[in-house]
Design an enzyme around this catalytic site. Structure first.
Site, PDB file in Angstrom:
ATOM      1  N   GLY A   1       5.064 -15.983   4.522  1.00  0.00           N
ATOM      2  CA  GLY A   1       5.551 -15.159   5.626  1.00  0.00           C
ATOM      3  C   GLY A   1       4.459 -14.544   6.480  1.00  0.00           C
ATOM      4  O   GLY A   1       4.747 -13.882   7.469  1.00  0.00           O
ATOM      5  N   HIS A   2       3.184 -14.728   6.111  1.00  0.00           N
ATOM      6  CA  HIS A   2       2.075 -14.049   6.827  1.00  0.00           C
ATOM      7  C   HIS A   2       0.978 -15.044   7.158  1.00  0.00           C
ATOM      8  O   HIS A   2      -0.068 -15.017   6.506  1.00  0.00           O
ATOM      9  CB  HIS A   2       1.519 -12.934   5.956  1.00  0.00           C
ATOM     10  CG  HIS A   2       0.723 -11.918   6.706  1.00  0.00           C
ATOM     11  ND1 HIS A   2      -0.620 -12.046   6.960  1.00  0.00           N
ATOM     12  CD2 HIS A   2       1.089 -10.743   7.257  1.00  0.00           C
ATOM     13  CE1 HIS A   2      -1.057 -10.978   7.613  1.00  0.00           C
ATOM     14  NE2 HIS A   2      -0.034 -10.175   7.797  1.00  0.00           N
ATOM     15  N   PHE A   3       1.013 -15.823   7.984  1.00  0.00           N
ATOM     16  CA  PHE A   3       2.071 -16.244   8.904  1.00  0.00           C
ATOM     17  C   PHE A   3       2.226 -17.740   8.703  1.00  0.00           C
ATOM     18  O   PHE A   3       1.213 -18.428   8.585  1.00  0.00           O
ATOM     19  CB  PHE A   3       1.678 -15.930  10.349  1.00  0.00           C
ATOM     20  CG  PHE A   3       1.457 -14.453  10.588  1.00  0.00           C
ATOM     21  CD1 PHE A   3       2.545 -13.619  10.800  1.00  0.00           C
ATOM     22  CD2 PHE A   3       0.189 -13.897  10.572  1.00  0.00           C
ATOM     23  CE1 PHE A   3       2.356 -12.259  11.037  1.00  0.00           C
ATOM     24  CE2 PHE A   3      -0.006 -12.545  10.794  1.00  0.00           C
ATOM     25  CZ  PHE A   3       1.079 -11.718  11.022  1.00  0.00           C
TER      26      PHE A   3
END
Length: 152
Positions: A57-59
């Site tokens: 999720g990052h990224f």
């Protein structure tokens, strides 16, 4: 966690680090300690891999190691220093604060963080402060002061 450093060359393996720190997956962020002066200084390695859960999720399009995890890795190196001080009470020392933290460069999968922490002070055998720096390829990526506190 009362294990004392046992290796002649003042290095610690990942297994020995697990014996000193309470952190486990996914928050065991130190792979190896390559230099250690008990109660004063520690230098450790963190190998950053694409397989780490934060990169989902990052990224997803451009994976970057979150700054808070770089700071947490520095705090864990500071924890190695504190756990090796025989005059301190045994117990759980937790991350209590940060001062003057600066992020200077991105950290990406494939990088190896070289994290150096030096003890600045211990007060009333309950509170500590370390100076931490993280480098990749000899370049400073993060620095700051980290505070610790003994939890009753």
């Amino acid at each position: 966690m009362e294990q004392q450093l046992s290796t002649e060359n003042n290095q610690l393996s990942s297994e020995e680090i697990l014996g000193l720190l309470p952190h486990r997956f996914p928050f065991a962020l130190i792979d190896r300690v390559i230099e250690h002066v008990p109660g004063k200084k520690a230098v450790a390695l963190k190998n950053v891999t694409i397989n780490e859960p934060q990169f989902q999720g990052h990224f997803p399009e451009r994976p970057l190691m979150p700054g808070v995890l770089i700071v947490e890795a520095m705090a864990q190196v500071g924890g190695i220093i504190v756990t090796q001080m025989p005059d301190l009470p045994k117990g759980l020392f937790v991350f209590a604060g940060i001062n003057n933290v600066k992020f200077r460069r991105p950290v990406v999968p494939g990088d190896q963080l070289v994290i150096t922490c030096e003890l600045l002070s211990i007060k009333r055998q309950r509170f500590g402060k370390v100076k931490g720096e993280a480098h990749v390829d000899g370049k400073l990526v993060c620095s700051g002061e980290l505070m610790f506190s003994l939890v009753d």
